[in-house]
Write a protein that holds these residues in place. Structure first.
Motif, PDB file in Angstrom:
ATOM      1  N   MET A   1      43.783  45.417  44.994  1.00  0.00           N
ATOM      2  CA  MET A   1      42.894  44.783  44.058  1.00  0.00           C
ATOM      3  C   MET A   1      41.790  46.146  43.540  1.00  0.00           C
ATOM      4  O   MET A   1      41.391  46.870  44.329  1.00  0.00           O
ATOM      5  CB  MET A   1      42.140  43.987  44.990  1.00  0.00           C
ATOM      6  CG  MET A   1      42.755  42.342  44.842  1.00  0.00           C
ATOM      7  SD  MET A   1      42.863  41.863  43.218  1.00  0.00           S
ATOM      8  CE  MET A   1      44.541  42.222  42.755  1.00  0.00           C
ATOM      9  N   PRO A   2      41.344  45.914  42.332  1.00  0.00           N
ATOM     10  CA  PRO A   2      40.495  46.804  42.058  1.00  0.00           C
ATOM     11  C   PRO A   2      39.016  46.429  42.518  1.00  0.00           C
ATOM     12  O   PRO A   2      38.923  45.202  42.597  1.00  0.00           O
ATOM     13  CB  PRO A   2      40.480  46.617  40.625  1.00  0.00           C
ATOM     14  CG  PRO A   2      41.058  45.276  40.296  1.00  0.00           C
ATOM     15  CD  PRO A   2      41.973  45.035  41.491  1.00  0.00           C
ATOM     16  N   LYS A   3      38.353  47.471  42.897  1.00  0.00           N
ATOM     17  CA  LYS A   3      37.019  47.044  43.112  1.00  0.00           C
ATOM     18  C   LYS A   3      36.082  46.953  42.222  1.00  0.00           C
ATOM     19  O   LYS A   3      35.164  46.040  42.001  1.00  0.00           O
ATOM     20  CB  LYS A   3      36.527  48.357  44.270  1.00  0.00           C
ATOM     21  CG  LYS A   3      37.009  48.126  45.834  1.00  0.00           C
ATOM     22  CD  LYS A   3      36.131  48.906  46.599  1.00  0.00           C
ATOM     23  CE  LYS A   3      36.233  50.590  46.315  1.00  0.00           C
ATOM     24  NZ  LYS A   3      36.913  51.386  47.488  1.00  0.00           N
ATOM     25  N   HIS A   4      36.176  48.055  41.206  1.00  0.00           N
ATOM     26  CA  HIS A   4      35.494  47.971  39.977  1.00  0.00           C
ATOM     27  C   HIS A   4      36.321  47.732  38.834  1.00  0.00           C
ATOM     28  O   HIS A   4      37.075  48.449  38.328  1.00  0.00           O
ATOM     29  CB  HIS A   4      34.576  49.394  39.931  1.00  0.00           C
ATOM     30  CG  HIS A   4      33.855  49.078  38.696  1.00  0.00           C
ATOM     31  ND1 HIS A   4      32.960  50.504  38.557  1.00  0.00           N
ATOM     32  CD2 HIS A   4      33.361  48.439  37.672  1.00  0.00           C
ATOM     33  CE1 HIS A   4      32.080  50.070  37.506  1.00  0.00           C
ATOM     34  NE2 HIS A   4      32.419  49.130  36.854  1.00  0.00           N
ATOM     35  N   LEU A   5      36.022  46.566  38.015  1.00  0.00           N
ATOM     36  CA  LEU A   5      36.624  46.356  36.756  1.00  0.00           C
ATOM     37  C   LEU A   5      35.651  46.474  35.632  1.00  0.00           C
ATOM     38  O   LEU A   5      34.635  45.912  35.823  1.00  0.00           O
ATOM     39  CB  LEU A   5      37.150  44.746  36.957  1.00  0.00           C
ATOM     40  CG  LEU A   5      37.666  44.090  35.580  1.00  0.00           C
ATOM     41  CD1 LEU A   5      38.900  44.857  35.169  1.00  0.00           C
ATOM     42  CD2 LEU A   5      38.157  42.721  35.891  1.00  0.00           C
ATOM     43  N   ALA A   6      36.224  47.135  34.470  1.00  0.00           N
ATOM     44  CA  ALA A   6      35.425  47.288  33.637  1.00  0.00           C
ATOM     45  C   ALA A   6      35.920  46.546  32.381  1.00  0.00           C
ATOM     46  O   ALA A   6      36.949  46.476  32.212  1.00  0.00           O
ATOM     47  CB  ALA A   6      34.877  48.680  33.072  1.00  0.00           C
ATOM     48  N   ILE A   7      35.020  45.689  31.442  1.00  0.00           N
ATOM     49  CA  ILE A   7      35.515  45.154  30.211  1.00  0.00           C
ATOM     50  C   ILE A   7      34.750  45.468  28.896  1.00  0.00           C
ATOM     51  O   ILE A   7      33.633  45.285  28.982  1.00  0.00           O
ATOM     52  CB  ILE A   7      35.595  43.606  30.410  1.00  0.00           C
ATOM     53  CG1 ILE A   7      36.342  43.099  31.558  1.00  0.00           C
ATOM     54  CG2 ILE A   7      36.238  42.794  29.334  1.00  0.00           C
ATOM     55  CD1 ILE A   7      36.664  41.457  31.973  1.00  0.00           C
ATOM     56  N   ILE A   8      35.762  45.899  28.120  1.00  0.00           N
ATOM     57  CA  ILE A   8      35.056  45.885  26.750  1.00  0.00           C
ATOM     58  C   ILE A   8      35.145  44.565  26.025  1.00  0.00           C
ATOM     59  O   ILE A   8      36.416  44.293  25.543  1.00  0.00           O
ATOM     60  CB  ILE A   8      35.787  47.206  25.739  1.00  0.00           C
ATOM     61  CG1 ILE A   8      35.486  48.471  26.690  1.00  0.00           C
ATOM     62  CG2 ILE A   8      35.150  47.479  24.521  1.00  0.00           C
ATOM     63  CD1 ILE A   8      36.246  49.586  26.182  1.00  0.00           C
TER      64      ILE A   8
ATOM     65  N   LEU B   1      40.096  48.934  33.441  1.00  0.00           N
ATOM     66  CA  LEU B   1      39.509  48.701  32.199  1.00  0.00           C
ATOM     67  C   LEU B   1      40.055  48.093  31.434  1.00  0.00           C
ATOM     68  O   LEU B   1      41.356  48.328  31.012  1.00  0.00           O
ATOM     69  CB  LEU B   1      39.153  50.067  31.627  1.00  0.00           C
ATOM     70  CG  LEU B   1      38.033  49.908  30.473  1.00  0.00           C
ATOM     71  CD1 LEU B   1      36.999  51.129  30.389  1.00  0.00           C
ATOM     72  CD2 LEU B   1      38.851  49.988  29.263  1.00  0.00           C
ATOM     73  N   ILE B   2      39.613  46.915  30.859  1.00  0.00           N
ATOM     74  CA  ILE B   2      40.316  45.870  29.835  1.00  0.00           C
ATOM     75  C   ILE B   2      39.570  45.957  28.828  1.00  0.00           C
ATOM     76  O   ILE B   2      38.336  46.174  28.804  1.00  0.00           O
ATOM     77  CB  ILE B   2      40.347  44.531  30.422  1.00  0.00           C
ATOM     78  CG1 ILE B   2      41.033  44.280  31.904  1.00  0.00           C
ATOM     79  CG2 ILE B   2      41.015  43.638  29.394  1.00  0.00           C
ATOM     80  CD1 ILE B   2      40.808  43.018  32.464  1.00  0.00           C
ATOM     81  N   ARG B   3      40.267  46.237  27.558  1.00  0.00           N
ATOM     82  CA  ARG B   3      39.597  46.009  26.212  1.00  0.00           C
ATOM     83  C   ARG B   3      40.301  44.733  25.584  1.00  0.00           C
ATOM     84  O   ARG B   3      41.415  44.807  25.212  1.00  0.00           O
ATOM     85  CB  ARG B   3      39.843  47.371  25.322  1.00  0.00           C
ATOM     86  CG  ARG B   3      39.061  46.901  24.033  1.00  0.00           C
ATOM     87  CD  ARG B   3      38.943  48.265  23.298  1.00  0.00           C
ATOM     88  NE  ARG B   3      38.107  47.769  21.978  1.00  0.00           N
ATOM     89  CZ  ARG B   3      37.160  48.757  21.516  1.00  0.00           C
ATOM     90  NH1 ARG B   3      36.685  49.942  21.762  1.00  0.00           N
ATOM     91  NH2 ARG B   3      36.518  48.293  20.215  1.00  0.00           N
ATOM     92  N   THR B   4      39.544  43.652  25.180  1.00  0.00           N
ATOM     93  CA  THR B   4      39.881  42.646  24.475  1.00  0.00           C
ATOM     94  C   THR B   4      40.011  43.226  22.766  1.00  0.00           C
ATOM     95  O   THR B   4      39.206  44.032  22.583  1.00  0.00           O
ATOM     96  CB  THR B   4      39.086  41.243  24.715  1.00  0.00           C
ATOM     97  OG1 THR B   4      38.020  41.410  24.182  1.00  0.00           O
ATOM     98  CG2 THR B   4      39.288  40.923  26.241  1.00  0.00           C
ATOM     99  N   GLY B   5      40.534  42.056  22.033  1.00  0.00           N
ATOM    100  CA  GLY B   5      40.491  42.420  20.641  1.00  0.00           C
ATOM    101  C   GLY B   5      41.290  43.323  19.920  1.00  0.00           C
ATOM    102  O   GLY B   5      41.079  43.574  18.771  1.00  0.00           O
TER     103      GLY B   5
END
Ligand code: IPE
Ligand code: IPE
Ligand code: MG
Length: 222
Positions: free
Chosen positions: A1-8, A168-172
């Motif tokens: 599992m990721p500890k730190h998730l970043a989302i744009i 790291l996830i980027r939507t759009g």
């Protein structure tokens, strides 16, 4: 599992356009998404969730949109204050807050302090007037030449004490980082989806988390 998730969290404006509405409508819908995704991440065992809300480059937008976003942020902090405490979520901001109005700065600090005192669950990091390049510039100003070790730089960043980004996830649909957590994402697993942020769902996030599990993270080794 990721500890730190970043989302744009990108795509609010296009989402509004699709619904034949003004861009501001999309920003409202986008703000409403935050709680659902944060609670899901907390249940999933993610410890740090970074959300890109306003970049140092977003000041280039028309004044009316910028003003709307500032008001929306203030309303968001007012209306969600107790939700953070009830849901045991620690709130932290990154970015240069000095440009914001005194009342907005006070609201941010108040929620940071109270949630740190009362909560011990997931840390939600909201990036406000944040740009990685500006963060690094501010960090370097704090350091002397002799102190320029990797650890010292990390400790001078806005994210001091927070583990580096695992995912790291980027939507759009755009395939770029747009000045978000460049240093911290050095070894992040990247995910891009065409889904516009207001349409992003727990289900889609869960399928990405399953994919994350199957990725082989080598960190330069074998
Ligand atoms: C992201 O959505 C939110 C902010 C940058 C504040 P956008 O406003 O960039 O939406 P699009 O990319 O124009 O659709
Ligand atoms: C990135 O989105 C910033 C946020 C999501 C807050 P932008 O819409 O500002 O990025 P660009 O302009 O497409 O690179
Ligand atoms: Mg955008």
């Amino acid at each position: 599992m990721p500890k730190h998730l970043a989302i744009i969290m990108d795509g609010n404006g296009r989402w509004a356009k699709r619904h034949l509405q003004a861009r501001t409508f999309g920003h409202k819908a986008g703000a409403q998404k935050i709680q659902e995704i944060t609670e899901f991440c907390a249940k999933y065992g993610i410890t740090h969730l970074s959300l890109y809300a306003f970049s140092t480059e977003n000041w280039k937008r028309p004044k009316a949109e910028v003003n709307f976003l500032m008001r929306l942020l203030e309303e968001y902090l007012d209306s969600k204050f107790s939700t953070y405490l009830e849901n045991n979520i620690i709130f932290k901001s990154i970015g240069d807050l000095s440009i914001f109005s005194q009342s907005l700065q006070q609201k941010i600090q108040h929620l940071e302090q109270e949630s740190l005192k009362q909560c011990n669950g997931l840390t939600q990091i909201l990036a406000l007037n944040y740009g990685s390049q500006d963060e690094l510039r501010r960090a370097f100003l704090k350091l002397s030449k002799e102190m320029l070790s990797i650890d010292a730089i990390e400790n001078a960043l806005d994210t001091a004490g927070i583990p580096n980004v695992d995912m790291l996830i980027r939507t759009g649909g755009e395939m770029r980082l747009s000045n978000f957590l460049l240093w911290q994402s050095a070894y992040a697993e990247l995910f891009f989806t065409k889904t516009l942020w207001p349409d992003f769902s727990k289900e889609e996030l869960e399928s990405m988390l399953l994919e994350f599990k199957n990725r082989n993270r080598r960190f330069g080794g074998l």
